[in-house]
Scaffold this motif. Sequence first.
Motif, mmCIF file in Angstrom:
data_model
loop_
_atom_site.group_PDB
_atom_site.id
_atom_site.type_symbol
_atom_site.label_atom_id
_atom_site.label_comp_id
_atom_site.label_asym_id
_atom_site.label_seq_id
_atom_site.Cartn_x
_atom_site.Cartn_y
_atom_site.Cartn_z
ATOM 1 N N THR A 169 -7.338 5.250 -1.587
ATOM 2 C CA THR A 169 -7.341 6.000 -0.330
ATOM 3 C C THR A 169 -8.137 7.289 -0.498
ATOM 4 O O THR A 169 -8.978 7.636 0.341
ATOM 5 C CB THR A 169 -5.882 6.346 0.073
ATOM 6 O OG1 THR A 169 -5.124 5.157 0.040
ATOM 7 C CG2 THR A 169 -5.815 6.948 1.451
ATOM 8 N N THR A 224 -0.417 -0.634 2.721
ATOM 9 C CA THR A 224 0.182 -1.126 1.473
ATOM 10 C C THR A 224 0.754 0.055 0.695
ATOM 11 O O THR A 224 1.861 -0.010 0.151
ATOM 12 C CB THR A 224 -0.892 -1.834 0.599
ATOM 13 O OG1 THR A 224 -1.582 -2.751 1.415
ATOM 14 C CG2 THR A 224 -0.287 -2.545 -0.591
ATOM 15 N N HIS A 225 -0.018 1.150 0.658
ATOM 16 C CA HIS A 225 0.425 2.350 -0.053
ATOM 17 C C HIS A 225 1.758 2.850 0.504
ATOM 18 O O HIS A 225 2.704 3.104 -0.244
ATOM 19 C CB HIS A 225 -0.659 3.429 0.056
ATOM 20 C CG HIS A 225 -0.269 4.740 -0.526
ATOM 21 N ND1 HIS A 225 -0.115 4.929 -1.883
ATOM 22 C CD2 HIS A 225 0.040 5.926 0.056
ATOM 23 C CE1 HIS A 225 0.255 6.173 -2.106
ATOM 24 N NE2 HIS A 225 0.372 6.801 -0.943
ATOM 25 N N TYR A 236 -3.202 14.853 -5.042
ATOM 26 C CA TYR A 236 -3.637 13.719 -5.854
ATOM 27 C C TYR A 236 -3.420 13.999 -7.348
ATOM 28 O O TYR A 236 -2.949 13.129 -8.089
ATOM 29 C CB TYR A 236 -5.109 13.364 -5.568
ATOM 30 C CG TYR A 236 -5.559 12.200 -6.399
ATOM 31 C CD1 TYR A 236 -5.011 10.934 -6.178
ATOM 32 C CD2 TYR A 236 -6.456 12.348 -7.439
ATOM 33 C CE1 TYR A 236 -5.361 9.852 -6.966
ATOM 34 C CE2 TYR A 236 -6.815 11.276 -8.236
ATOM 35 C CZ TYR A 236 -6.261 10.032 -7.992
ATOM 36 O OH TYR A 236 -6.591 8.976 -8.789
ATOM 37 N N LEU A 291 -4.020 1.709 3.080
ATOM 38 C CA LEU A 291 -3.084 2.796 3.389
ATOM 39 C C LEU A 291 -1.696 2.240 3.731
ATOM 40 O O LEU A 291 -0.670 2.777 3.287
ATOM 41 C CB LEU A 291 -3.624 3.632 4.550
ATOM 42 C CG LEU A 291 -2.784 4.837 4.916
ATOM 43 C CD1 LEU A 291 -2.849 5.896 3.827
ATOM 44 C CD2 LEU A 291 -3.221 5.437 6.237
ATOM 45 N N ILE A 295 1.336 2.341 -6.744
ATOM 46 C CA ILE A 295 1.278 3.469 -5.804
ATOM 47 C C ILE A 295 0.093 4.360 -6.179
ATOM 48 O O ILE A 295 -0.669 4.806 -5.322
ATOM 49 C CB ILE A 295 2.608 4.278 -5.810
ATOM 50 C CG1 ILE A 295 3.723 3.451 -5.182
ATOM 51 C CG2 ILE A 295 2.453 5.615 -5.085
ATOM 52 C CD1 ILE A 295 5.100 4.089 -5.213
ATOM 53 N N THR A 316 -3.215 2.569 -5.193
ATOM 54 C CA THR A 316 -3.527 2.619 -3.756
ATOM 55 C C THR A 316 -3.830 4.053 -3.295
ATOM 56 O O THR A 316 -4.673 4.253 -2.426
ATOM 57 C CB THR A 316 -2.389 2.019 -2.904
ATOM 58 O OG1 THR A 316 -1.137 2.557 -3.352
ATOM 59 C CG2 THR A 316 -2.356 0.513 -2.991
ATOM 60 N N SER A 317 -3.173 5.054 -3.910
ATOM 61 C CA SER A 317 -3.506 6.419 -3.470
ATOM 62 C C SER A 317 -4.882 6.811 -3.997
ATOM 63 O O SER A 317 -5.619 7.546 -3.340
ATOM 64 C CB SER A 317 -2.426 7.444 -3.849
ATOM 65 O OG SER A 317 -2.226 7.453 -5.217
ATOM 66 N N VAL A 352 5.343 3.061 -1.323
ATOM 67 C CA VAL A 352 6.042 4.347 -1.475
ATOM 68 C C VAL A 352 7.510 4.182 -1.068
ATOM 69 O O VAL A 352 8.419 4.626 -1.782
ATOM 70 C CB VAL A 352 5.355 5.448 -0.620
ATOM 71 C CG1 VAL A 352 6.240 6.673 -0.484
ATOM 72 C CG2 VAL A 352 4.024 5.844 -1.245
#
Length: 237
Positions: free
Chosen positions: A225, A100-101, A23, A98, A218, A221-222, A105
């Motif tokens: 998550t 969508t992420h 992360y 997840l 991105i 969304t990460s 990506v």
Amino acid sequence: MKELLAKPGFLADASTLGADVSYSLAVIFTGLFLASWRLAKKGLGTEHHRLIFISMVSMVVYFVAYYWARQLGVLALEGKEGFGGPESTYNNVFIPILSTHLVLVVIGLILTIYMIIQGFRASIKTNGEYTLKEGPLNVKPGRFKRVYLTLLGLWGANQILLTFVRDKSAAASLAWALIFATIAVVVSLEKLIENRLPDVAHRHRVLGRGTMIIYCLILVTSTLTYLMLYVIYPVKT
Ligand code: HEM
């Protein structure tokens, strides 16, 4: 290695070292991309190009490490063992975020490769400095034909290898067919892009900004998550 990555993390009580390192790297690389956008905005084309290159190489290394070490997608697809929240939140919130992420990506990776090539085609180097060319820039029809034929040839050769040498399953052939089809679709989109954005400098700016926004999404969304897995709904042991 697996044991080391599973050790307690440094960002949240319930996180792991692997999750925190990946992360943190995501934050750093998105920062590098945004810094290269700032350089472009200031008219520093060469510095922008250099930083984009460093960020891209780092990002590819990060992506490989991320999915190899953490296997977040695999965890989510296997079941909800890594998610400590209610089943309805897992199905209605976590999985859509997840998914969508993962879609972003894939789009981000395709756009990065496209933009690097487009960046070189759209630029002119004078006295070591990159500046964008003005005016139309179209791929010649003959080149499109050559690219499609090359793709077809590569797909055929790979298919022969998969079937007769590596003895791979039909699923592997389908996955490779999808990869080649995606490349063919991206190539065919070029004609549409050329018609919509005829000026090559304008094309680079519009698509470049779109790509930068995808990089930010991105990261968003990460982050969501990460928060759901390790801060809001950690697994209670
Ligand atoms: C992932 C790849 C790339 C992305 C996302 C990207 C993005 C951008 C963006 C958003 C701008 C316009 C900034 C603004 O006005 O808001 C820009 C400008 C520019 N880019 Fe890129 N770029 C990429 C790759 C490249 C490459 C590989 C080159 C050169 C080989 C390049 C050369 C330039 C130049 C010369 C400008 C104009 C700077 C100025 O206004 O003087 N870019 N890029």
